[in-house]
Write a protein that holds these residues in place. Structure first.
Motif, PDB file in Angstrom:
ATOM      1  N   ARG A 273      18.269  -3.376 -54.948  1.00 25.38           N
ATOM      2  CA  ARG A 273      19.281  -4.393 -55.178  1.00 25.38           C
ATOM      3  C   ARG A 273      19.988  -4.660 -53.856  1.00 25.38           C
ATOM      4  N   THR A 416      16.730  -8.720 -60.290  1.00 23.69           N
ATOM      5  CA  THR A 416      16.597  -7.366 -60.790  1.00 23.69           C
ATOM      6  C   THR A 416      16.682  -7.310 -62.322  1.00 23.69           C
ATOM      7  N   ILE A 452      16.640  -8.435 -55.696  1.00 20.80           N
ATOM      8  CA  ILE A 452      16.111  -7.211 -55.094  1.00 20.80           C
ATOM      9  C   ILE A 452      15.131  -7.603 -53.994  1.00 20.80           C
TER      10      ILE A 452
END
Length: 565
Positions: A273, A416, A452
């Motif tokens: 992340r 993500t 991410i």
């Protein structure tokens, strides 16, 4: 009449008494040589003429095809080879086998001279080039070229991701020379152990030898020392770091643990992340739409004349909302909900993006009049995500993939998941001592903090918008200039923090992750991402995180020239 006849008879008698001069029978080859100016030899080479034989000694590496002989002969004689007239220093012949030069005298008589080349074994034994042959992080073949570091010695940079004990090497030598290591023949393309300096022996054609030392060199240790010290100080579980020099990926490595459950290590493929480092990517997408003529930075966002119309909040709008422009949101001067204890993006995780925006626009007053005051807003960048969707007709993630990520080879950058089980392929696990990193709706944060990425992909994307010349930028120069124009009032431009020296950067922080992306005008850029750090109220975590890149640059005195992208 009688007198005239007598004169003619007398003249003919005198002429008939003169003897005719014979034609020359001289047909000697007087000299024969190969001149440096006309041939691939390093000096003028004279032939030895013995009777009808001419012997010439040339270095063993000489190419015998196309040699041009320089010769002199008896006066009035001509020369042919296989019936072809020969001109000294101009006519070329193949001397791989003996060549017969026919010298023809003025009287037509001939004499043959057979020219034979005797090759002298070469004493040349130079190692003229040495390279490592390996694949980059993306699997593309490349090389690392060794540099001459002294008399008969080379140094060569070792990439961080290859096994130093099994390195494929390519080398070049003098013609006809061979190479050995410890009396064992080595050929270009072999695999060698370069975990320590090695000695290669170059063997000339005449069997004379010369030793060369190849010393492997690496920037690994200096970088490892600095990163490990940082990780130990703040008890960081896992970290990924990458750095470019002049848009060439000079180094990338994973450190620590990606998943404690199976002790899986962080690798260069690990996805983290990136929190608010998502914001520059969102800004790039907005600017790409402006270049396509789909929107203007001065376009209003809400209301009858706004991009989003009356979808959120509806009339009558609270004071100022209808004056907010796209540019205001990009530079955090829209007056929207700020990054404080009441940040709407970090509460009511059950609500959708549309519900969050509806609730804020309908119920919250602006922090300040649009365009008058800087106030960092995660919520504002969430609105930018919805603008991208409205204008492009695609989801935020779809637009990024099509127009930004796939064209730059960074398609692994993505939104993500919210839970451990919803992690994407190669995504690390996030850790924190007090709060679960999975207690938040991070996927909902997409455009402001939900992406991410690997450290390599962040730098690869940056290399296509950084304004440098080595790699093609996906934004126009004038767009990049506008994106990173220095703003003395708040040091934040369009998606980037920018200072007066033209350094660009962005940091990111979520429970369980921290990140930084930096572009310096000197040509260095770097990305750092972690999956855990103990952040105390009085520590210098982000100062030390930021200093990490600068300390690494200072510690490395010489950088490799290869590109590991």
């Amino acid at each position: 009449m009688k007198h005239i006849f007598a004169i003619v008879v007398l003249y003919l008698t005198l002429v008939s008494c003169q003897k005719e001069e014979p034609k020359s029978s001289a047909k000697d080859m007087l000299t024969f040589s190969f001149k440096q100016a006309a041939n691939p030899v390093n000096m003028d080479v004279e032939g030895v003429i013995t009777g009808n034989e001419i012997k010439v000694s040339l270095p063993g590496s000489t190419t015998l095809k196309g040699l041009k002989a320089t010769f002199t002969t008896s006066p009035l004689a001509t020369v042919t080879v296989n019936g072809l007239n020969q001109v000294s220093n101009a006519s070329a012949n193949d001397f791989t086998n003996p060549v017969v030069y026919k010298v023809t005298a003025e009287d037509g008589s001939t004499k043959d001279y057979t020219v034979t080349i005797n090759k002298i074994p070469s004493s040349e034994k130079q190692l003229t080039g040495f390279y490592l042959n390996f694949k980059t992080f993306s699997g593309a073949p490349t090389i690392s070229q060794a540099k001459v570091s002294g008399m008969n010695s080379f140094t060569v940079f070792m990439p961080p991701h290859i096994n130093p004990k099994m390195v494929k090497v390519i080398f070049t030598t003098s013609l006809k020379a061979g190479v050995s290591q410890n009396n064992k023949t080595v050929v270009s393309g072999d695999t060698l152990d370069l975990s320590a300096p090695i000695t290669l022996t170059v063997i000339a054609e005449d069997k004379s030898t010369q030793n060369y030392t190849i010393t492997p060199k690496s920037i690994n240790q200096e970088i490892d020392n600095l990163i490990n010290a940082f990780m130990n100080k703040y008890n960081v579980t896992g970290l990924t770091f990458a750095i470019t020099n002049q848009e060439k990926l000079a180094y990338a490595k994973g450190y620590g643990i990606a998943n404690k459950a199976n002790n899986a290590p962080v690798t260069t493929n690990s996805l983290f992340r990136i929190a608010s480092v998502s914001k520059p990517i969102t800004a790039i997408a907005i600017l790409k739409l402006t270049e396509a003529g789909k929107l203007s930075l001065d376009d209003k966002v809400f209301g009858d004349n706004g991009i989003l119309g009356n979808k959120y909040g509806g009339k009558p709008y609270r004071n100022g909302y209808e004056n907010i422009t796209v540019k205001h949101i990009l530079e955090h001067t829209a007056g929207l909900a700020t990054n404080d204890g009441n940040d709407p993006m970090f509460s009511a995780f059950n609500l959708t993006q549309d519900q969050i925006i509806e609730n804020v626009v309908k119920n919250r007053n602006l922090y300040a009049t649009p365009g008058t005051k800087y106030a960092y807003s995660n919520f504002g960048y969430s609105v930018l995500g919805r603008i991208i969707e409205k204008v492009s007709g695609m989801t935020y993630e779809q637009y990024l993939q099509k127009e930004i990520l796939i064209p730059t080879g960074t398609e692994k950058i993505q939104v993500t998941g919210n839970t451990i089980n919803a992690r994407k392929d190669d995504e690390v696990v996030y850790y924190n001592q007090t709060t679960s990193p999975y207690a938040y709706n991070v996927a909902r944060m997409d455009a402001h903090g939900g992406l991410i990425a690997s450290s390599i992909d962040l730098l690869k994307l940056l290399s296509h918008v950084d304004g440098f010349d080595s790699k093609r930028d996906i934004l126009k120069p004038e767009t990049i200039a506008a994106m990173t124009k220095y703003n003395a009032a708040n040091r934040y431009s369009l998606g980037w923090s920018v200072n007066e020296l033209n350094y660009w950067w962005h940091t990111g922080l979520l429970v369980g992750t921290s990140s930084e992306l930096v572009r310096s005008p000197s040509g260095f850029s770097w990305a750092i991402i972690t999956n855990y750090g103990v952040l105390g109220t009085n520590d210098n975590y982000f100062t030390d995180l930021d200093n990490l890149g600068w300390n690494i640059i200072s510690a490395i005195k010489e950088w490799p020239e290869y590109d590991l992208f």
